[in-house]
Motif scaffolding. Structure first.
Motif, mmCIF file in Angstrom:
data_model
loop_
_atom_site.group_PDB
_atom_site.id
_atom_site.type_symbol
_atom_site.label_atom_id
_atom_site.label_comp_id
_atom_site.label_asym_id
_atom_site.label_seq_id
_atom_site.Cartn_x
_atom_site.Cartn_y
_atom_site.Cartn_z
ATOM 1 N N ASP A 265 0.824 -1.207 0.000
ATOM 2 C CA ASP A 265 0.000 0.000 0.000
ATOM 3 C C ASP A 265 0.861 1.260 0.000
ATOM 4 O OD1 ASP A 265 -2.286 1.492 -0.009
ATOM 5 O OD2 ASP A 265 -3.108 0.711 1.862
ATOM 6 N N VAL A 315 -0.229 5.669 5.867
ATOM 7 C CA VAL A 315 -0.766 4.401 5.355
ATOM 8 C C VAL A 315 -0.873 3.369 6.480
ATOM 9 C CG1 VAL A 315 -0.339 2.473 3.769
ATOM 10 C CG2 VAL A 315 0.045 4.821 3.003
ATOM 11 N N GLU A 317 -1.814 3.825 9.468
ATOM 12 C CA GLU A 317 -3.087 4.039 10.174
ATOM 13 C C GLU A 317 -4.207 3.220 9.543
ATOM 14 O OE1 GLU A 317 -4.127 6.005 12.808
ATOM 15 O OE2 GLU A 317 -2.037 6.376 13.320
ATOM 16 N N LYS A 318 -4.220 3.192 8.236
ATOM 17 C CA LYS A 318 -5.244 2.448 7.487
ATOM 18 C C LYS A 318 -5.191 0.954 7.797
ATOM 19 C CE LYS A 318 -6.152 1.425 2.590
ATOM 20 N NZ LYS A 318 -5.712 1.770 1.223
ATOM 21 N N HIS A 319 -3.991 0.454 8.139
ATOM 22 C CA HIS A 319 -3.794 -0.973 8.408
ATOM 23 C C HIS A 319 -3.749 -1.274 9.910
ATOM 24 C CE1 HIS A 319 -2.786 -2.238 4.198
ATOM 25 N NE2 HIS A 319 -2.570 -0.931 4.097
#
Length: 720
Positions: A265, A315, A317-319
C-alpha cells in the motif's frame, strides 16, 4: 492497566488484513502521476517557459515573475483537475520532520480558484515556534519559504506541495535543505576542477544518494498501551523475550501478511509520488523491516526519504499498524539505521566511484576514492557530529550498528591497491612504460567482486561503486550528514587540486603529479582505514592509539561544530556561517536535552504509577500465600525468596527514580546549555536509565504475567 493490555492483545490478534489493489498491473502506468514533473511541464508549458524551468533546475538560474505566473497557472490547472483544493510550501525545519501550512486555491471574495506566481515562488509563514538557535527574537518571527525548482512539485492527499527552502528574514538558514543545496554547489565546483584533469568535457558533477530506510512495525493497539512508545518513540522498559533475533530466522524471511499488505500500500502511494522504491524485506530483528529506493540526485533523494516516512505513517493508520522510526525502539535487538549510499555522477554519465577497464578512468576513480578517505580522516569528528542524536546514541555500537568511532572500510583488494600505490610511488617511469600496470592500478576492476560483502561494523564503507554511510540514524534527515560529507570532500578536492598544481608547476608530468599527491594522501589518512571488527575491545584500544575519537554521547560529539576548523570549512564553501553553526549547535543540544528529559519523565511515571503499584499488589498476594502455607505447616521458602527478590528490586527502583528526579531538578536550573546537555547525558541517562530499567525488567520476570501492566516484547515483536 493489565486489562488494557489484555484487550489490546485481543485486538491485535483478531485484526483482519486490509486488501490492497494497485491502480494498474504495470507500475509504469502510475509512477509519478501525482508529480508535476518533466512530462507534465512539457505538455503544459510553452517551450520558452519550459526552457527557463529546466535552466533553473540544471544551472540554478532564477525564475522571473512572468515565468512564475505561467508556471503557477499550469500547475493550478493540473492540480485542480486532480481534485486538489489547497496548496502549501513544504519545507524541512530543524525540528527533524517536515512542515506545511495549507492555503486554499478558492478565493471566497472573488468566487474563483487563484494561484499566483508569487505564491508559488515565496511565502511568509510565522517562524516564531520553529527552532532558531537564537538567530532572531520571538518578536522578529518572520521567516520565508522559497521554491526549490530542482525538487518536483507533488500532490499529497488533496494538497499541492511545493518543496521549498526556509530562511529567517535576515537570510540565515532555518532548515536542512538550504545548506544541502549550497553543499551540492560546493562539491560540484571542486569535483569538476579535478575531473577536468582527466576529461575536459565534464562540466557538472551531481552527488547521488540511495537511502535504505529501516523501521519497526507493531500493532496500533499494542503501541497505544505503551506510554513510553507514544511519548518517547522507544520502550524504556521490557525484558528480552526467550526468542529474539538469535536464530537469524527473521532476516529475509517470509513477510507477515498484514505487514506485506501495508508495504504494498505505501509503495503504491510512494510510486505515485515519483519515489522509486525498489526493495522490501524483513530485517534482522523480529518486527523490523527495510525499504530501499533506486539512486537519485541527492536533493531529490532527501526530499523523497522525508516524504516516504510521512507516507508510511499515514498508510500504517489504514492498516491499524504503527511504524517506529526510532533508532532503538527495543533493547537487545537490532537498531534501525538510514544507510546513506553516496556517489558522484558526471554530466557525461560516469560514476566517479565506479572502476572500469580504462586506465585513465581508474586513475580518476582512485583520485576521488583517496580524496574521500582523506576527507573522512581529516573531519571524522564532524561526520560523527552530523549523525549525533539522543536516539542514535542508543543504537551505535550494538547489534549490527557501527560504533561511534569513525573509520573507513575499503575491502581487501582496494586496501592492497592503495598499499601498493603508497609503497611504489617512487617508481621511475621510463618513456613508453605503462605506469598504471606498474602501480597495480589495472587490477581495480576486480574490486566489484571482492567488495560485495560489506563490513557491517564499519560506519563508512566502500561497497563497489559508492560509499555507504551506515551510521546515520533511522529518524534523521539525511540532509544533515550529506551536507557535511559534501563539504568535507569538496574541501579535500580543492586542496588536492592545489597540491597537484604545485607538483606540475615544478615540472612533473600531470599523471605523475597526481600519483605523487595520492601517495601522500594515502599515507596521511591511513589511520582511518580499518577492515576488522568494529565492536571489539581491541579496536577501541587501537583506535585510541591511532588518535581516532570515540565520542559516544551526543552533547560531546556536537562540540565539533564549534571548532575553528569546522566553522572555517563551512564558511569557506559558503554553506553555513558561524552564526548558523552556533544556532544549529544550540538547537541540537536543546533537542537532546528535551528528549532525555522526556524519557526520564516517562520512566519515572511508569515506575511510580504503574510498575511499583503492580509489584506491591503482587508482593502482598505472595505474603498472603506464604502466610497461608505456613498456617498449613507447608514449605513457604519459595514464596519468601520471591518476596525478598521483589522487595529488593522495588527498593532499588524507587531509590533510583527519586535520585534521577533530583538530578533532573538540579540540571533544569543550569543556565549553560552545553553543561546542561552534558549533565543530562552523564547525570541522568548514564547514571540512572540502566539501573531503573534493570529493576523493572527483573520485576517483569517475577510478577504474575496476568498482572503485568505493560505489553511485553514478545507480544509487540511477534504479534502481527
Amino acid at each position: 492497566m493489565a486489562t488494557l493490555r489484555q484487550n489490546a492483545l485481543l485486538k491485535a490478534q483478531e485484526r483482519p488484513s486490509v486488501s490492497v489493489t494497485a491502480p494498474s498491473l504495470k507500475i509504469s502506468d502510475y509512477f509519478g502521476v501525482n508529480v508535476f514533473g518533466t512530462k507534465q511541464m512539457k505538455e503544459s508549458l510553452a517551450p520558452s517557459v519550459y526552457k527557463k524551468v529546466t535552466e533553473a533546475i540544471e544551472k540554478g538560474s532564477k525564475i522571473d515573475p512572468s515565468t512564475a505566473e505561467e508556471i503557477s497557472s499550469a500547475v493550478k490547472t493540473w492540480a485542480l483537475a486532480k481534485g486538489v483544493t489547497h496548496y502549501t510550501h513544504w519545507f524541512q525545519p530543524l525540528t527533524g520532520s517536515t512542515a506545511e501550512k495549507h492555503d486554499a486555491f478558492f478565493d471566497a471574495h472573488a468566487g474563483i480558484e487563484k494561484f499566483k506566481g508569487s505564491a508559488l515562488v515565496q511565502q511568509e509563514p510565522d517562524a516564531s515556534s520553529f527552532p532558531n538557535g537564537g538567530i532572531r527574537s520571538t518578536f522578529e518571527a518572520r521567516g520565508y519559504t522559497a521554491w526549490d525548482p530542482s525538487s518536483p512539485i507533488f500532490i499529497f492527499g488533496n494538497t499541492l506541495c511545493i518543496p521549498t527552502i526556509f530562511v529567517a528574514y535576515t537570510g540565515e538558514a532555518l532548515d536542512y535543505k538550504t545548506p544541502l543545496l549550497k553543499s551540492i554547489e560546493a562539491i560540484n565546483e571542486a569535483s569538476v576542477a579535478i575531473c577536468q584533469l582527466f576529461d575536459r568535457n565534464v562540466k557538472k558533477i551531481t552527488p547521488s544518494l540511495g537511502v535504505e530506510q529501516e523501521y519497526f512495525v507493531i500493532d496500533k493497539a499494542l503501541f497505544a498501551t505503551r506510554p513510553d512508545l507514544v511519548m518517547a518513540g522507544r520502550s524504556v522498559f521490557g525484558h528480552n523475550p526467550a526468542r529474539g533475533q538469535q536464530l537469524d530466522d527473521h532476516y529475509f524471511g517470509t513477510i507477515p501478511t498484514r505487514v506485506k499488505d501495508f508495504m504494498m500500500d505505501f509503495e503504491i502511494e510512494a510510486l505515485k509520488l515519483g519515489i522509486p522504491v525498489s526493495t522490501r524485506h524483513n530485517e534482522v530483528a523480529p518486527g523490523q523491516f527495510e525499504v530501499a529506493p533506486l539512486f537519485e540526485e541527492i536533493n531529490k533523494a532527501v526530499d523523497h526519504n522525508q516524504l516516504l516516512m510521512d507516507v508510511m505513517d499515514k498508510v500504517a493508520e489504514k492498516h491499524s499498524l504503527k511504524v517506529l522510526f526510532h533508532e532503538k525502539p527495543f533493547a537487545g535487538v537490532n537498531g534501525s539505521g538510514k544507510h546513506n549510499n553516496w556517489s558522484l555522477i558526471t554530466d557525461t554519465g560516469i560514476n566517479l566511484f565506479q572502476p572500469s577497464n580504462s586506465a585513465r578512468e581508474n586513475l580518476q576513480f582512485l583520485t576521488f576514492l583517496v580524496a574521500t578517505v582523506k576527507a573522512v580522516y581529516d573531519y571524522a569528528d564532524l561526520l560523527r557530529a552530523s549523525i549525533a542524536s539522543a536516539g542514535n546514541d542508543f543504537r551505535l555500537g550494538a547489534n549490527e550498528a557501527p560504533p561511534a568511532i569513525i573509520s573507513v572500510f575499503l575491502g581487501s583488494t582496494l586496501t592492497s591497491i592503495l598499499d601498493e600505490l603508497e609503497k611504489n610511488g617512487n617508481i621511475k617511469i621510463e618513456k613508453g612504460d605503462n605506469m598504471y600496470m606498474k602501480l597495480g592500478i589495472s587490477k581495480i576492476p576486480e574490486i566489484i567482486l571482492d567488495n560485495t560483502d560489506r563490513n557491517r561494523t564499519s560506519p563508512f564503507a566502500f561497497t563497489g561503486n559508492k560509499f555507504e554511510f551506515r551510521a546515520v540514524g533511522s529518524q534523521a534527515n539525511s540532509a544533515g550528514p550529506m551536507t557535511v560529507l559534501n563539504v568535507i570532500v569538496a574541501e579535500t578536492l580543492k586542496q588536492l587540486a592545489k597540491d597537484i598544481e604545485k607538483e606540475t608547476s615544478s615540472g612533473k608530468e600531470k599523471k605523475i603529479a597526481i600519483v605523487n599527491v595520492l601517495r601522500k594522501y594515502i599515507k596521511d589518512s591511513k589511520k582511518v582505514r580499518f577492515e576488522g571488527d568494529g565492536y571489539s575491545e581491541e579496536w577501541e584500544k587501537e583506535a585510541a592509539k591511532r588518535g581516532l575519537s570515540n565520542l559516544k554521547s551526543t552533547p560531546f560529539a556536537l562540540d565539533t561544530y564549534l571548532d575553528k576548523k569546522s566553522i572555517e570549512v563551512f564558511a569557506k564553501h559558503n554553506v553555513l556561517s558561524g552564526v548558523e553553526l552556533h544556532a544549529r549547535h544550540e538547537i541540537m543540544l536543546e533537542n537532546y536535552i528535551k528528549k532525555v528529559q522526556i524519557e526520564s519523565r516517562v520512566m519515572g511515571d511508569l515506575a511510580l504509577n504503574h510498575i511499583i503499584p503492580t509489584a506491591i499488589l503482587y508482593q502482598n498476594k505472595l505474603i498472603e500465600n506464604a502466610n497461608g502455607l505456613q498456617g498449613l505447616g507447608l514449605d513457604n521458602t519459595a514464596a519468601i525468596e520471591t518476596i525478598k527478590d521483589v522487595s529488593r528490586h522495588l527498593e532499588s527502583l524507587k531509590s533510583n527514580v527519586n535520585q534521577m528526579i533530583e538530578a533532573r531538578k538540579r540540571l533544569n536550573k543550569e543556565s549553560d546549555i552545553v553543561k546542561q546537555a552534558k549533565g543530562y547525558s552523564l547525570e541522568v541517562k548514564d547514571a540512572f536509565f540502566d539501573k531503573i530499567r534493570y529493576a523493572v525488567d527483573k520485576l517483569e520476570l517475577l510478577v504474575d504475567d496476568e498482572s503485568w501492566p505493560l505489553v511485553k516484547y514478545r507480544e509487540m515483536l511477534f504479534i502481527k
